[in-house]
Enzyme design. Structure first.
Site, PDB file in Angstrom:
ATOM      1  N   LYS A 199       0.860  -1.182   0.000  1.00 21.15           N
ATOM      2  CA  LYS A 199       0.000   0.000   0.000  1.00 21.15           C
ATOM      3  C   LYS A 199       0.896   1.232   0.000  1.00 21.15           C
ATOM      4  O   LYS A 199       1.732   1.406   0.888  1.00 21.15           O
ATOM      5  CB  LYS A 199      -0.908   0.003   1.224  1.00 21.15           C
ATOM      6  CG  LYS A 199      -1.785   1.246   1.310  1.00 21.15           C
ATOM      7  CD  LYS A 199      -2.815   1.120   2.388  1.00 21.15           C
ATOM      8  CE  LYS A 199      -3.635   2.392   2.510  1.00 21.15           C
ATOM      9  NZ  LYS A 199      -4.671   2.278   3.548  1.00 21.15           N
ATOM     10  N   LYS A 254      -2.112  -1.358  -3.886  1.00 23.15           N
ATOM     11  CA  LYS A 254      -2.994  -0.194  -3.822  1.00 23.15           C
ATOM     12  C   LYS A 254      -2.188   1.081  -3.927  1.00 23.15           C
ATOM     13  O   LYS A 254      -1.169   1.172  -3.253  1.00 23.15           O
ATOM     14  CB  LYS A 254      -3.737  -0.254  -2.478  1.00 23.15           C
ATOM     15  CG  LYS A 254      -4.720   0.867  -2.245  1.00 23.15           C
ATOM     16  CD  LYS A 254      -5.305   0.719  -0.883  1.00 23.15           C
ATOM     17  CE  LYS A 254      -6.245   1.890  -0.673  1.00 23.15           C
ATOM     18  NZ  LYS A 254      -6.709   1.962   0.687  1.00 23.15           N
TER      19      LYS A 254
HETATM   20  C1  PBG Z   1      -7.310   3.527   5.650  1.00 22.80           C
HETATM   21  C2  PBG Z   1      -7.687   3.275   4.244  1.00 22.80           C
HETATM   22  C3  PBG Z   1      -7.510   4.180   3.206  1.00 22.80           C
HETATM   23  C4  PBG Z   1      -8.082   3.616   2.081  1.00 22.80           C
HETATM   24  C5  PBG Z   1      -8.566   2.362   2.445  1.00 22.80           C
HETATM   25  N1  PBG Z   1      -8.303   2.163   3.800  1.00 22.80           N
HETATM   26  C6  PBG Z   1      -6.977   5.558   3.196  1.00 22.80           C
HETATM   27  C7  PBG Z   1      -5.649   5.844   3.734  1.00 22.80           C
HETATM   28  O1  PBG Z   1      -4.779   4.984   3.841  1.00 22.80           O
HETATM   29  O2  PBG Z   1      -5.471   7.006   4.078  1.00 22.80           O
HETATM   30  C8  PBG Z   1      -8.128   4.294   0.735  1.00 22.80           C
HETATM   31  C9  PBG Z   1      -9.222   3.942  -0.149  1.00 22.80           C
HETATM   32  C10 PBG Z   1      -9.448   4.860  -1.284  1.00 22.80           C
HETATM   33  O3  PBG Z   1      -8.794   5.908  -1.466  1.00 22.80           O
HETATM   34  O4  PBG Z   1     -10.349   4.530  -2.051  1.00 22.80           O
HETATM   35  N2  PBG Z   1      -6.602   2.632   6.356  1.00 22.80           N
END
Ligand code: PBG
Length: 333
Positions: A199, A254
């Site tokens: 991520k 992601k």
């Molecule tokens: C938080 C989380 C995020 C997303 C999914 N879980 C945001 C972040 O890490 O700040 C992002 C999802 C998206 O942007 O569609 N743990």
């Protein structure tokens, strides 16, 4: 193997729909898609300005949506809670409340649509006043090991509440092993772990943070000390290797489309189920361009989903899941 022109004319295979259909290598179906859903109560429910077409669903609306998704052939949802400011704290204790919004939402979905898979996010950002995914130490840094202790409890609480899949999205080191350990200890052998293994610290999460109300809390502070540098690729493989060794069943990359090379490398190197998350920024870009008449929404979406699948994603998280399933259904009629 290839003869020279004109013995070989690649265009022969593209000349008409029948042959293009026969030689198509990749097909996305509703069965590949996960629908992320935001849940909220009271005044927090309603449309999400930064994500046109997305809504913070009440629990009643969630039940209806769950049934609709089953009819559309979507196998699973990913739940994201929107927590009132009054229930947020610096340590995010509300994340562990067995009667909190997520456990109640799981129960609602299981009652309304028992066959629909329920994936829950494991991270503290919806619950913390500072908007970080973990706990802060005295210096304001995210404390890895203290956070893992809470995440492990959060995962156990949601698994006990009936979640089929826990999906840690926090990027702390060692959390998969700890979560797997407590799930096994509790007899929850079949609970799946989908690790957000690679991520990235991405600006494409902007609209999501508005949707769950964590952007104001996070302020100028970023998540670069735990989420990955977009410049790195070997590091993604190391992250995936660790999470698999610790007990993850599936891994996620992601965001989605800008990270196709990572998806491909992970799929090729490990051969495990790979998920890609077409994140909020990707969604809102398509929505905005379509609203301006700059792009053909349906064509662009179908292309993006096909490319993610071709790139190696077995599973695609997309805010367009239900819409895509409807369009795919029309296409096959
Ligand atoms: C938080 C989380 C995020 C997303 C999914 N879980 C945001 C972040 O890490 O700040 C992002 C999802 C998206 O942007 O569609 N743990």
């Amino acid at each position: 193997m290839l003869g020279a022109f004109p013995k070989t004319r690649p265009r022969r295979l593209r000349q008409a729909p029948f042959i293009r259909e026969l030689v198509r290598e990749t097909r996305v179906s509703p069965g590949n898609l996960v629908q992320p859903l935001f849940v909220a109560e009271g005044a927090l429910a309603g449309p999400i300005a930064a994500m046109p077409g997305c809504t913070r669903l009440t629990l009643e609306a969630l039940a209806l949506e769950a049934r609709r998704l089953v009819e559309l052939g979507i196998p699973a949802i990913a739940l994201f809670p929107v927590i009132p400011q009054a229930l947020k704290s610096d340590r995010g204790e509300e994340a562990l409340n067995p009667d909190g919004l997520v456990p109640r939402a799981i129960a609602v979905v299981k009652a309304a649509a028992p066959t629909l898979g329920v994936i829950v996010d494991i991270a503290l950002d919806p619950y913390t006043t500072h908007g970080h995914d973990g706990l802060l130490d005295a210096n304001g840094a995210v404390d890895n090991d203290a956070t893992v202790e809470v995440l492990r409890k959060q995962a156990l609480a949601y698994a006990r509440a009936g979640a089929d899949v826990v999906a840690p999205s926090d990027m702390m080191d060692g959390r998969i092993g700890e979560i797997r350990r407590v799930l096994e200890r509790d007899g929850l052998h079949d609970v799946l772990i989908l690790s957000y293994a690679a991520k990235y610290a991405s600006a494409f999460y902007g609209p999501f943070r508005d949707a769950v109300g964590s952007s104001a809390n996070l302020g100028k502070s970023g998540k670069q000390t735990y989420q990955m540098d977009p410049a790195n690729t070997d590091e993604a493989l190391r992250e995936v290797a660790l999470d698999l060794a610790e007990g993850a069943d599936m891994v996620m990359v992601k965001p989605g489309m800008p990270y196709l090379d990572i998806i491909r490398r992970v799929k090729t190197e490990f051969g495990v189920p790979v998920a890609a998350y077409q994140v909020s920024g990707e969604y809102s870009m398509m929505k905005a361009a379509a609203a301006q008449g700059m792009l053909d929404e349906r064509a662009v979406l179908m292309e993006a989903l096909t490319c993610l699948h071709r790139g190696g994603a077995d599973i695609i998280f997309t805010y367009y899941a239900a819409q895509a399933a409807e369009w795919l259904r029309e296409q096959t009629r």
